[in-house]
Motif scaffolding. Structure first.
Motif, PDB file in Angstrom:
ATOM      1  N   LYS A 237       0.860  -1.187   0.000  1.00  0.00           N
ATOM      2  CA  LYS A 237       0.000   0.000   0.000  1.00  0.00           C
ATOM      3  C   LYS A 237       0.902   1.245   0.000  1.00  0.00           C
ATOM      4  CE  LYS A 237      -4.430   1.441   1.906  1.00  0.00           C
ATOM      5  NZ  LYS A 237      -5.674   0.943   2.451  1.00  0.00           N
ATOM      6  N   GLY A 238       0.604   2.203  -0.854  1.00  0.00           N
ATOM      7  CA  GLY A 238       1.421   3.426  -0.934  1.00  0.00           C
ATOM      8  C   GLY A 238       2.706   3.253  -1.717  1.00  0.00           C
ATOM      9  N   LYS A 239       2.836   2.165  -2.475  1.00  0.00           N
ATOM     10  CA  LYS A 239       4.066   1.841  -3.205  1.00  0.00           C
ATOM     11  C   LYS A 239       4.568   3.045  -4.021  1.00  0.00           C
ATOM     12  CE  LYS A 239       6.972  -0.757  -5.694  1.00  0.00           C
ATOM     13  NZ  LYS A 239       8.253  -1.234  -5.194  1.00  0.00           N
ATOM     14  N   GLY A 240       5.831   3.383  -3.787  1.00  0.00           N
ATOM     15  CA  GLY A 240       6.448   4.438  -4.599  1.00  0.00           C
ATOM     16  C   GLY A 240       6.494   5.795  -3.913  1.00  0.00           C
ATOM     17  N   LEU A 241       5.840   5.936  -2.786  1.00  0.00           N
ATOM     18  CA  LEU A 241       5.971   7.160  -1.980  1.00  0.00           C
ATOM     19  C   LEU A 241       6.537   6.729  -0.631  1.00  0.00           C
ATOM     20  CD1 LEU A 241       2.747   9.318  -2.604  1.00  0.00           C
ATOM     21  CD2 LEU A 241       5.051   9.691  -3.475  1.00  0.00           C
ATOM     22  N   LYS A 242       7.801   7.048  -0.417  1.00  0.00           N
ATOM     23  CA  LYS A 242       8.536   6.503   0.746  1.00  0.00           C
ATOM     24  C   LYS A 242       7.797   6.639   2.076  1.00  0.00           C
ATOM     25  CE  LYS A 242      13.006   5.257  -0.307  1.00  0.00           C
ATOM     26  NZ  LYS A 242      12.485   4.752  -1.561  1.00  0.00           N
ATOM     27  N   ASN A 243       7.205   7.819   2.306  1.00  0.00           N
ATOM     28  CA  ASN A 243       6.547   8.050   3.595  1.00  0.00           C
ATOM     29  C   ASN A 243       5.177   7.381   3.713  1.00  0.00           C
ATOM     30  OD1 ASN A 243       8.669   9.532   4.540  1.00  0.00           O
ATOM     31  ND2 ASN A 243       7.843  11.463   3.691  1.00  0.00           N
ATOM     32  N   MET A 244       4.765   6.731   2.666  1.00  0.00           N
ATOM     33  CA  MET A 244       3.439   6.100   2.692  1.00  0.00           C
ATOM     34  C   MET A 244       3.512   4.584   2.612  1.00  0.00           C
ATOM     35  SD  MET A 244       0.577   8.280   0.977  1.00  0.00           S
ATOM     36  CE  MET A 244       0.567  10.041   0.750  1.00  0.00           C
ATOM     37  N   GLU A 245       4.634   4.053   2.155  1.00  0.00           N
ATOM     38  CA  GLU A 245       4.691   2.613   1.873  1.00  0.00           C
ATOM     39  C   GLU A 245       4.379   1.779   3.112  1.00  0.00           C
ATOM     40  OE1 GLU A 245       8.215   1.332  -0.189  1.00  0.00           O
ATOM     41  OE2 GLU A 245       7.584   2.311  -2.051  1.00  0.00           O
ATOM     42  N   ASP A 246       3.400   0.907   2.976  1.00  0.00           N
ATOM     43  CA  ASP A 246       2.969  -0.007   4.036  1.00  0.00           C
ATOM     44  C   ASP A 246       2.537   0.744   5.307  1.00  0.00           C
ATOM     45  OD1 ASP A 246       2.422  -2.652   4.872  1.00  0.00           O
ATOM     46  OD2 ASP A 246       4.300  -2.733   6.009  1.00  0.00           O
ATOM     47  N   LYS A 247       2.031   1.955   5.124  1.00  0.00           N
ATOM     48  CA  LYS A 247       1.574   2.735   6.288  1.00  0.00           C
ATOM     49  C   LYS A 247       0.072   3.001   6.171  1.00  0.00           C
ATOM     50  CE  LYS A 247       5.777   5.043   7.757  1.00  0.00           C
ATOM     51  NZ  LYS A 247       6.767   4.653   6.746  1.00  0.00           N
TER      52      LYS A 247
END
Ligand SMILES: Cc1ncc(C[n+]2csc(CCOP(=O)(O)OP(=O)(O)O)c2C)c(N)n1
Length: 268
Positions: A237-247
């Motif tokens: 989830k959020g793949k490709g946006l560092k601050n969102m990945e798996d969050k």
């Protein structure tokens, strides 16, 4: 080998973050987790024509996780179903593109969704009707993992295998997060692959960000002779946006101006 679907994915990511940022909209994480799946489907797999969105022998694609309509709007615009300028009206009151996916307003959208858990049942009905009419098209339904907590998904699953709907291909964006936590903590789905097998489906499991694997598995799925097929895609989830990945926050937070600048590569 460079897949053209990767080029499309790069463009979709740029369009998507811009749309969500401008509209201050949520569901960034769930759009990014299925972006590669959508890129491969629309670039390599689906038989659809932008100038004939209702042609009788088209493949049907249903986005059951309708809250992530933004990614489908982005791909349809890039494929020429409507002008790209429409993307700048996403979520506006008088805009062309609503927050959830809508077949009444947007060319190329097969079915309106947003209330989770219904896409597979609708796709099952479409697949059955196509078979009766001897139309050689496939129906693809993209589900989220969270929506499999809904009972209607499992009714459709039983029904489709009972009727040997080999023209039906379900795809699960298994990003392992839903709105309030991890899927395994809310209602655990695993072992997911064994569950679908026991319901009589042909099951494949792939990395949902690997274009080669996705392309190959969809080609195989289209050749199923007797059974409906499910492709379980392991995604982030959020793949490709560092601050969102798996969050979990990726479910709610739109991309910031800074993130858009990074992705789009230019000052806005
Ligand atoms: C029937 C129904 N109940 C509740 C919601 C509100 N809702 C929107 S997204 C979501 C869950 C998101 O998790 P998941 O389904 O796994 O989607 P993804 O992680 O891919 O975004 C919920 C409960 C809804 N859209 N439909």
């Amino acid at each position: 080998m460079v897949y053209k679907s990767k080029t499309l994915a790069i463009q979709l990511k740029k369009d998507l973050v811009s749309m969500l940022n401008r509209a201050n909209a949520s569901h960034t994480g769930g759009c990014l987790s299925c972006l590669d799946i959508v890129s491969v489907l629309y670039q390599k797999i689906l038989r659809i024509k932008p100038n004939k969105p209702k042609s009788a022998n088209r493949d049907r694609f249903i986005l059951s996780k309708g809250h992530t309509g933004a990614i489908i709007f982005a791909v349809l615009a890039n494929k020429g179903f409507f002008p790209k300028s429409w993307l700048d009206t996403f979520c506006d009151n008088e805009g062309k593109l609503p927050g959830h996916i809508d077949s009444h307003k947007v060319p190329g959208v097969e079915f309106s969704t947003g209330s989770l858990g219904h896409g597979l049942s609708v796709g099952t009905g479409m697949a059955m009707s196509l078979k009766y009419r001897n139309v050689k098209s496939n129906v693809f339904v993209l589900l989220s993992d969270g929506e499999m907590n809904t009972g209607t998904v499992w009714e459709a699953t039983m029904f489709a295998s009972h009727h040997k709907l080999n023209n039906l291909i379900a795809i699960v964006d298994k990003n392992k997060l839903q709105s309030f936590g991890r899927t395994k903590d809310i209602v655990n789905l695993d072992p997911l692959s064994r569950k679908w097998k026991s319901f009589g489906w042909k099951v494949y499991e792939v990395d949902g960000h690997n274009h080669k694997q996705l392309n190959e598995v969809f080609l195989k799925a289209k050749k199923s002779k007797t059974r409906p097929v499910i492709v379980i895609c392991n995604t982030i989830k959020g793949k490709g946006l560092k601050n969102m990945e798996d969050k979990l926050i990726s479910h709610y937070r739109p991309p910031t101006d800074e993130e858009v600048k990074q992705i789009v590569g230019e000052v806005r």
